[in-house]
Design a protein around this motif. Structure first.
Motif, PDB file in Angstrom:
ATOM      1  N   LYS A  64     -59.729  17.271  40.526  1.00 58.55           N
ATOM      2  CA  LYS A  64     -59.361  18.521  41.195  1.00 58.55           C
ATOM      3  C   LYS A  64     -60.638  19.154  41.732  1.00 58.55           C
ATOM      4  O   LYS A  64     -61.701  19.060  41.115  1.00 58.55           O
ATOM      5  N   VAL A  65     -60.527  19.832  42.882  1.00 60.80           N
ATOM      6  CA  VAL A  65     -61.667  20.541  43.456  1.00 60.80           C
ATOM      7  C   VAL A  65     -61.611  21.999  43.014  1.00 60.80           C
ATOM      8  O   VAL A  65     -60.604  22.676  43.215  1.00 60.80           O
TER       9      VAL A  65
ATOM     10  N   ASP B 110     -62.538  18.256  50.526  1.00 61.63           N
ATOM     11  CA  ASP B 110     -63.947  17.942  50.767  1.00 61.63           C
ATOM     12  C   ASP B 110     -64.886  18.993  50.200  1.00 61.63           C
ATOM     13  O   ASP B 110     -66.104  18.906  50.370  1.00 61.63           O
ATOM     14  N   GLY B 111     -64.324  20.009  49.519  1.00 60.17           N
ATOM     15  CA  GLY B 111     -65.149  21.059  48.928  1.00 60.17           C
ATOM     16  C   GLY B 111     -65.533  22.162  49.890  1.00 60.17           C
ATOM     17  O   GLY B 111     -66.233  23.106  49.498  1.00 60.17           O
ATOM     18  N   GLN B 112     -65.083  22.064  51.161  1.00 63.05           N
ATOM     19  CA  GLN B 112     -65.412  23.071  52.155  1.00 63.05           C
ATOM     20  C   GLN B 112     -64.289  24.107  52.253  1.00 63.05           C
ATOM     21  O   GLN B 112     -63.112  23.758  52.186  1.00 63.05           O
TER      22      GLN B 112
ATOM     23  N   ARG C 172     -62.336  18.615  31.168  1.00 67.50           N
ATOM     24  CA  ARG C 172     -62.671  17.568  30.206  1.00 67.50           C
ATOM     25  C   ARG C 172     -64.180  17.567  29.928  1.00 67.50           C
ATOM     26  O   ARG C 172     -64.966  18.091  30.721  1.00 67.50           O
ATOM     27  N   PRO C 173     -64.595  16.965  28.819  1.00 64.53           N
ATOM     28  CA  PRO C 173     -66.037  16.882  28.538  1.00 64.53           C
ATOM     29  C   PRO C 173     -66.725  15.934  29.528  1.00 64.53           C
ATOM     30  O   PRO C 173     -66.565  14.714  29.450  1.00 64.53           O
ATOM     31  N   GLU C 174     -67.428  16.498  30.476  1.00 66.15           N
ATOM     32  CA  GLU C 174     -68.118  15.718  31.500  1.00 66.15           C
ATOM     33  C   GLU C 174     -69.248  16.554  32.094  1.00 66.15           C
ATOM     34  O   GLU C 174     -69.269  17.778  31.965  1.00 66.15           O
ATOM     35  N   TYR C 175     -70.185  15.877  32.692  1.00 67.05           N
ATOM     36  CA  TYR C 175     -71.307  16.531  33.362  1.00 67.05           C
ATOM     37  C   TYR C 175     -72.098  17.445  32.421  1.00 67.05           C
ATOM     38  O   TYR C 175     -72.709  18.423  32.847  1.00 67.05           O
ATOM     39  N   GLY C 176     -72.019  17.185  31.125  1.00 68.48           N
ATOM     40  CA  GLY C 176     -72.771  17.969  30.161  1.00 68.48           C
ATOM     41  C   GLY C 176     -72.304  19.397  29.974  1.00 68.48           C
ATOM     42  O   GLY C 176     -73.067  20.243  29.504  1.00 68.48           O
ATOM     43  N   VAL C 177     -71.024  19.680  30.309  1.00 68.07           N
ATOM     44  CA  VAL C 177     -70.546  21.060  30.205  1.00 68.07           C
ATOM     45  C   VAL C 177     -70.003  21.387  28.816  1.00 68.07           C
ATOM     46  O   VAL C 177     -69.639  22.524  28.547  1.00 68.07           O
ATOM     47  N   THR C 178     -69.877  20.405  27.918  1.00 65.46           N
ATOM     48  CA  THR C 178     -69.402  20.673  26.566  1.00 65.46           C
ATOM     49  C   THR C 178     -70.399  20.119  25.558  1.00 65.46           C
ATOM     50  O   THR C 178     -71.299  19.348  25.892  1.00 65.46           O
ATOM     51  N   ASN C 179     -70.203  20.504  24.324  1.00 63.25           N
ATOM     52  CA  ASN C 179     -71.045  20.021  23.245  1.00 63.25           C
ATOM     53  C   ASN C 179     -70.782  18.531  23.017  1.00 63.25           C
ATOM     54  O   ASN C 179     -69.631  18.116  22.856  1.00 63.25           O
ATOM     55  N   ALA C 180     -71.810  17.736  22.990  1.00 64.62           N
ATOM     56  CA  ALA C 180     -71.646  16.292  22.815  1.00 64.62           C
ATOM     57  C   ALA C 180     -70.970  15.939  21.498  1.00 64.62           C
ATOM     58  O   ALA C 180     -70.350  14.888  21.371  1.00 64.62           O
TER      59      ALA C 180
ATOM     60  N   GLU D 112     -65.975  18.920  42.352  1.00 64.56           N
ATOM     61  CA  GLU D 112     -64.861  18.185  41.762  1.00 64.56           C
ATOM     62  C   GLU D 112     -65.004  18.113  40.247  1.00 64.56           C
ATOM     63  O   GLU D 112     -66.101  17.951  39.723  1.00 64.56           O
ATOM     64  N   TYR D 113     -63.882  18.234  39.535  1.00 62.64           N
ATOM     65  CA  TYR D 113     -63.875  18.076  38.081  1.00 62.64           C
ATOM     66  C   TYR D 113     -62.548  17.474  37.657  1.00 62.64           C
ATOM     67  O   TYR D 113     -61.631  17.313  38.475  1.00 62.64           O
TER      68      TYR D 113
END
Length: 319
Positions: free
Chosen positions: A81-82, A225-227, A121-129, A88-89
């Protein structure tokens, strides 16, 4: 002498008979057998019109409700989803609340609000490992709301403001960035008798099919496209279809959005199957308004040429 005595006895008996009994008239057809006499009597009785019955009392109208809507949660199995900031996430789940309440019931005027709180979801370092796959991060909050007016029969006009808020801080250590908001109006035509129960006990907003046309007066939206772009014309259809005698139905919610220049931009659709299994058991009547859905929320971008699909399962309660 005997004849005179017999006549006197008969006169005495007639004089002693009650008046009500004297009024009874017995008709026989001496030349017909008893069976035919009974048949003739039954036919005569059948020809006699029955007295008119009292008209059935009109059914009492359903009581009014103060608040009605749907509350629930979506769990996403897969798909991107954008976010409002154009990044995107992958959503984990949402908390959803769609409710309405009367403002001026006699004139069919009410307020509505539709809120969704998205988790990532836990991705891109946004949550505690340490949280592994069970971790999630708050990512997006959407709010659409405003007044609605049932101005005639199945017709309704809505004026709504929308805001899609990105809650991820991105490059900032303090402040989230990324926001889409704007204002629009919509005119709906409801297709099923369900809408006649609007705001009353038993009204099921999930089964109120409609077609609508609207226009976004301002301000911005984000594409695949994020625009960002300026939305314009909006066409929408929400339809349901019962699946035989099962306590289930298919649903489809499709929205077509153009740019301000009327160039096609987005096609949003939410399609799937919904079930309410508890309606089959009277002992579980208190659970009859619980609903389970399997479906896909998709966003197609005509100009970018791609589609993003979010496959989900959901649990909802219709109130």
């Amino acid at each position: 002498m005997y004849r005179a005595l017999l006549a006197a006895c008969l006169l005495a008996l007639v004089g002693a008979t009650p008046a009500a009994a004297q009024d009874v008239e017995i008709r026989l057809w001496p030349s017909l057998p008893i069976s035919l006499q009974c048949a003739a009597g039954a036919a005569a009785a059948a020809e006699t019109p029955a007295p008119p019955c009292d008209a059935a009392a009109p059914a009492e109208p359903l009581p009014w409700e103060t608040v009605w809507g749907v509350v629930g949660s979506h769990v996403f199995f897969a798909g991107p989803k954008v976010a409002p900031n154009g990044e995107e996430y992958h959503p984990s789940f949402t908390l959803d609340l769609d409710f309405s309440f009367w403002v001026w019931r006699a004139q069919g005027l009410y307020l509505f609000a539709d809120m969704r709180f998205w988790m990532e979801r836990p991705e891109y370092g946004v949550t505690n490992a340490k949280d592994s796959g069970l971790g999630f991060s708050k990512r997006q909050f959407d709010l659409v709301g405003g007044p609605a007016w049932n101005y005639a029969g199945p017709w309704e006009v809505r004026f709504d403001a929308y805001t899609f808020n990105n809650l991820n801080r991105g490059a900032s250590l303090v402040t989230p960035y990324g926001l889409n908001d704007g204002f629009g109006f919509e005119n709906r035509y409801y297709l099923t008798p369900e809408y006649a129960k609007l705001g009353r006990t038993g009204f099921d907003v999930a089964r109120a099919d409609f077609l609508s046309i609207g226009y976004y007066v301002t301000k911005d939206w984000v594409g695949n496209d994020g625009q960002t772009f300026n939305p314009g014309l909006m066409l929408r259809a929400y339809l349901t279809y019962d699946l035989g005698n099962w306590p289930a139905y298919a649903f489809g919610d499709v929205t077509f959005i153009t740019e301000r220049s009327l160039q096609p931009k987005l096609l949003l659709f939410d399609v799937g199957v919904a079930a309410r299994p508890f309606v089959c058991w009277p002992a579980l009547n208190a659970w009859r308004n619980w609903e389970f859905r399997l479906g896909v929320e998709s966003t197609g971008d005509f100009q970018v040429g791609n589609v993003q699909n979010l496959w989900y399962g959901s649990v909802r309660f219709v109130f």
